[in-house]
Write an enzyme that holds these catalytic residues in place. Sequence first.
Site, PDB file in Angstrom:
ATOM      1  N   CYS A  76       0.767  -1.330  -0.056  1.00 54.60           N
ATOM      2  CA  CYS A  76      -0.065  -0.196  -0.012  1.00 54.60           C
ATOM      3  C   CYS A  76       0.938   1.282   0.058  1.00 54.60           C
ATOM      4  O   CYS A  76       0.537   2.550  -0.216  1.00 54.60           O
ATOM      5  CB  CYS A  76      -0.845   0.022   1.114  1.00 54.60           C
ATOM      6  SG  CYS A  76      -2.229  -1.401   1.232  1.00 54.60           S
ATOM      7  N   HIS A 342      -9.136   3.650  -1.621  1.00 57.53           N
ATOM      8  CA  HIS A 342      -7.800   3.170  -1.415  1.00 57.53           C
ATOM      9  C   HIS A 342      -7.235   2.141  -2.731  1.00 57.53           C
ATOM     10  O   HIS A 342      -7.304   1.228  -2.595  1.00 57.53           O
ATOM     11  CB  HIS A 342      -7.703   2.454   0.059  1.00 57.53           C
ATOM     12  CG  HIS A 342      -6.340   1.985   0.292  1.00 57.53           C
ATOM     13  ND1 HIS A 342      -5.105   2.513  -0.109  1.00 57.53           N
ATOM     14  CD2 HIS A 342      -6.162   1.025   0.933  1.00 57.53           C
ATOM     15  CE1 HIS A 342      -4.186   1.704   0.096  1.00 57.53           C
ATOM     16  NE2 HIS A 342      -4.778   0.803   0.897  1.00 57.53           N
TER      17      HIS A 342
END
Length: 397
Positions: A76, A342
């Site tokens: 991420c 996200h």
Amino acid sequence: MTPFGRHTGRGVRDLTAEAVSEALADAGLERGDIGAAFFGNTTQGALEGQLMVGGQIALRAMGFERIPVFNVENACATGATALHLAVSQVRAGAADIALAVGVEKMNVADRDRAMAVFEGAYDVSDPDGLSATLTALGGEVDDSDAGRRSVFMDIYAALARAHMNTFGTTQRQIAAVAEKNHRHATHNDKAHHRTPLTVEEILAARPLAFPLTVPMCAPITDGAAAVVVCGQRGLRRLAGADRHVRVLACVVGTGVERPLDATDRHITRLLAERAYEEAGVGPQDVDVAELHDATAFAEIQLTELLGLCEPGAGGEAAERGVTTLGGCLPVNPSGGLESKGHPLGATGLAQVYELVQQLRGEGGVRQVDRARIGIAENGGGFHSGEEAVSAITVVGV
């Protein structure tokens, strides 16, 4: 930055082209002005079989030729890592102007495949070790009635329970963070979710792993974001160069061996110390922050680890409105990952996109008053009780 959300009928190349074209237009540049490109993506290999050269394919499709293209994967934290490499390339003098772009197309027909990509962001050779770490952090929990979720919701839930046990943080305080970020996102036309929710609605929503409910967690999102980086020589070639924002620090690191409760040696705390030193500022100088709230609890933890509040005080600060727009230190005016969305490889660059808007005074309804210094934290993966990688960017005007 593209709008974040579910982009039915659009793929990686299309989303990349939109974000990169917007970044070039903002800088007044042509494709030929870019000396190197760093392409961040984490899921295309798993979901489409494009295991290699994804950046070359996406960028060649929009006319980039000859320049070096580097493919970046760091869970991420991929977007912020791409930015770090672009900054390093320019600082080294290898390019006057570099491009960092991150993109994901995560909403596919088989949702289970999309959820499964998260399984590759911890040590897959030691699943028992992961289970033991989560139990040591958050204790044994009966989650038999919990909804479908990625393994990272279990990870964040265990971290949240550990924080609750240590500091008395409450589920309501975590919900207050989610309420604040969903409210911020109503003013962001590029956010995935733009519907405000009350604390009570968030607490009453479908539970995942305790103490988390669905609105406290980031959705599965498609999107792309891009940043143009230049040094002094490149700056002279930009249109509207007076609108540039300076990179004061851009650091990436991994953790150290430590007991699980030794938060003074947490990866993000150690990296924050290095970032502040490099930037020549301290946490007291920060006007606005974009933090990696893959869950609402993560924002609480990160405000503490970055020194923006005292250890254990993050939940109370959120509940008192300190971190809301109009508060002493606005955090995630974009809506954060919970609401903005996200798309893994794009997230870190989308955080910087928001900070640049804020420091330029272009935040619109969500503008932070007199913002001069911004900080972003973009974390990824899980290893030894914390993120496997953390990236911190400090920008200023």
